[in-house]
Design an enzyme around this catalytic site. Structure first.
Site, PDB file in Angstrom:
ATOM      1  N   TYR A 146       0.854  -1.188   0.000  1.00 15.26           N
ATOM      2  CA  TYR A 146       0.000   0.000   0.000  1.00 15.26           C
ATOM      3  C   TYR A 146       0.887   1.235   0.000  1.00 15.26           C
ATOM      4  CZ  TYR A 146      -3.424   3.480   1.615  1.00 15.26           C
ATOM      5  OH  TYR A 146      -4.234   4.582   1.729  1.00 15.26           O
ATOM      6  N   ASP A 241       9.230   2.734   0.050  1.00 13.02           N
ATOM      7  CA  ASP A 241       8.175   3.374   0.822  1.00 13.02           C
ATOM      8  C   ASP A 241       8.323   2.882   2.260  1.00 13.02           C
ATOM      9  OD1 ASP A 241       5.936   4.321   2.052  1.00 13.02           O
ATOM     10  OD2 ASP A 241       4.513   3.621   0.528  1.00 13.02           O
ATOM     11  N   LYS A 269       4.000   8.486   9.279  1.00 13.62           N
ATOM     12  CA  LYS A 269       3.742   7.845  10.577  1.00 13.62           C
ATOM     13  C   LYS A 269       4.740   8.285  11.667  1.00 13.62           C
ATOM     14  CE  LYS A 269       0.742   4.491   8.549  1.00 13.62           C
ATOM     15  NZ  LYS A 269       0.889   4.036   7.185  1.00 13.62           N
TER      16      LYS A 269
HETATM   17  C1  LIG Z   1       0.265   4.559   5.877  1.00 14.00           C
HETATM   18  C2  LIG Z   1       1.032   4.349   4.623  1.00 14.00           C
HETATM   19  C3  LIG Z   1       0.937   5.229   3.528  1.00 14.00           C
HETATM   20  C4  LIG Z   1      -0.046   6.355   3.502  1.00 14.00           C
HETATM   21  O1  LIG Z   1       0.209   7.291   4.490  1.00 14.00           O
HETATM   22  P1  LIG Z   1      -0.989   8.300   4.901  1.00 14.00           P
HETATM   23  O2  LIG Z   1      -0.334   9.203   5.892  1.00 14.00           O
HETATM   24  O3  LIG Z   1      -2.058   7.448   5.454  1.00 14.00           O
HETATM   25  O4  LIG Z   1      -1.384   9.000   3.657  1.00 14.00           O
HETATM   26  C5  LIG Z   1       1.755   5.029   2.452  1.00 14.00           C
HETATM   27  N1  LIG Z   1       2.639   4.015   2.425  1.00 14.00           N
HETATM   28  C6  LIG Z   1       2.751   3.146   3.445  1.00 14.00           C
HETATM   29  C7  LIG Z   1       3.759   2.054   3.368  1.00 14.00           C
HETATM   30  C8  LIG Z   1       1.944   3.275   4.568  1.00 14.00           C
HETATM   31  O5  LIG Z   1       2.036   2.393   5.553  1.00 14.00           O
END
Ligand SMILES: *Cc1c(COP(=O)(O)O)cnc(C)c1O
Length: 436
Positions: A146, A241, A269
């Site tokens: 994701y 990511d 995060k």
């Molecule tokens: C949470 C997450 C996102 C999206 O971040 P948001 O702050 O919710 O937009 C993108 N990539 C990864 C790997 C994530 O865990």
């Protein structure tokens, strides 16, 4: 047993009238497990308290940004101090400078970075830089990873010969999805094929090096090294990511653990300590493509908000000066072992807990070996998790409300708290066994 969530129920009915599904991010609606979402009144340490006065040991932990638990005093003090001086200037300020200096000094693959407000924005911007840097349009992503809700990433593998992805959400143009190619995890041969089939067209390969948004699909290090090598041989950038894994599995995230320097990296995060912060960064030559120096436009009214920067800085400084990682890993390992032993003792099988650092994911069904791909997740996961979730919620343990989300430990989860959660797990299994 917790009290009936009467107040949460009444609030949820009101919320359903004013917000889609009553929530502002889909999984919060409990659709994956059924029942009434708990409205949270406050949180301290490892515990949430809902509006009906129920207290839960929290393993959702705001989905990952809180390595020191809720209400950490140092983060609290830093934000209170920032707040007392104002909460948004829309001008240069020192919080973002100090946070950027801390990150660039400790993460060699981040020579320059830009702060944004979410992980989604970070990914969206990193992809834009990758396309600008390479002059190519296509991106390879992995099934089960994701990357936020940016259009080009909300896709699923297509069925056509051309490997073009299809939208995985309504409202996404087919031609946008078509520039994304989707590969299965754990299959370097497939990545090689995709690159070979699109010579000179792929701008970047993007991956969660620790996929933690569709269960916890820990990858083989040699797979990650191999695909990074393939991408580079084809002139594509490697984007890690690390929105979940950054500063969570170690200060340097997966890049440090693997010894792979990504071309671009995204954070979120933990970097905001529970406030809305994301960042993307990489080599200076790539980041200098971003405005005002370069031609890639990207901006934000509230970017590098001073209160959020203070929270991020306090969190990262604490992680840097007193690294909690070894202790977190040990307590997660022991908690997972307690759950597995309890499940075996009570005949609640098949059951396993996949874990990495302070992340864990219960697997509820037959698995031949470690689950590394979406296809290997047992078909029983959703239904069996929903029952377990509610049996635990009733006993004061709050997991993320979906069988495809991971749990997080923090330094606020003490030995006694974990023993209490493990006991609740045992009691939950008793009721599940008693059910027809
Ligand atoms: C949470 C997450 C996102 C999206 O971040 P948001 O702050 O919710 O937009 C993108 N990539 C990864 C790997 C994530 O865990």
């Amino acid at each position: 047993m917790t009290r009936t969530p009467a107040t949460s129920q009444a609030l949820f009915e009101r919320a359903l009238r004013v917000a889609p599904g009553g929530v502002h991010s889909p999984v919060r609606a409990f659709r994956g497990v059924g029942g009434t979402p708990r409205f949270i009144r406050e949180a301290r340490g490892c515990r949430l308290t809902d509006v009906d006065g129920n207290t839960y040991i929290d393993f959702c932990m705001s989905w990952g940004p809180l390595p020191f638990g809720h209400g950490d005093p140092e983060v609290h003090e830093a934000t209170r101090s920032a707040l007392s001086r104002g909460w948004s200037y829309g001008a240069a300020e020192t919080g973002s400078l100090e946070l950027a200096e801390l990150m660039t000094s400790r993460l060699p693959w981040v020579e320059k970075l830009r702060f944004v407000n979410s992980g989604t924005e970070a990914v969206m911007s990193a992809l834009r830089v990758a396309r600008a840097a390479t002059g190519r349009a296509r991106v390879i992503k992995f099934e089960g990873c994701y990357h936020g809700h940016v259009d080009s990433m909300l896709v699923k593998a297509g069925s056509g010969l051309a490997d073009m992805a299809q939208p995985d959400s309504a409202g996404i143009a087919k031609h946008v999805a078509a520039d994304t190619l989707v590969a299965p995890l754990d299959d370097e041969a497939r990545v090689r094929e995709l690159f070979d089939a699109q010579p000179g067209e792929v701008a970047a390969l993007i991956i969660e090096p620790l996929p933690a948004n569709y269960g916890l699909l820990v990858q083989r290090a040699d797979f990650l090294k191999e695909i990074a090598g393939i991408a580079r041989r084809h002139g594509a950038l490697v984007i890690f990511d690390e929105v979940i894994s950054g500063f969570r599995i170690g200060f340097g995230g997966m890049a440090a653990q693997l010894g792979i320097a990504p071309d671009l990296v995204t954070y979120g995060k933990v970097i905001g300590g529970g406030f809305p912060v994301g960042a993307y960064g990489g080599r200076a030559a790539l980041m200098d493509l971003v405005a005002p120096v370069g031609p890639v436009y990207q901006a934000g009214t509230l970017s590098a908000n001073p209160v959020a920067m203070a929270a991020g800085l306090a969190t990262l400084r604490k992680l840097d000066t007193a690294p909690p990682y070894a202790a977190l890993e040990a307590s997660t390992r022991s908690f997972a072992a307690q759950m597995t032993a309890t499940a075996r003792a009570k005949g609640f099988e098949p059951f396993a807990v996949q874990h990495a650092s302070s992340l864990f994911w219960p697997v509820l069904g037959e698995m031949r070996s470690a689950v590394r791909t979406v296809a290997a997740i047992p078909g029983t996961q959703r239904e069996r998790f929903a029952k377990l979730f509610h049996a635990l919620l009733d006993r004061g343990v709050y997991l993320a409300p979906s069988g495809f989300e991971v749990g997080f430990l923090s330094t606020a989860h003490g030995t006694d708290d974990l023993a209490q959660a493990a006991a609740a797990f045992g009691a939950a299994l008793e009721t599940l066994r008693a059910q027809p």
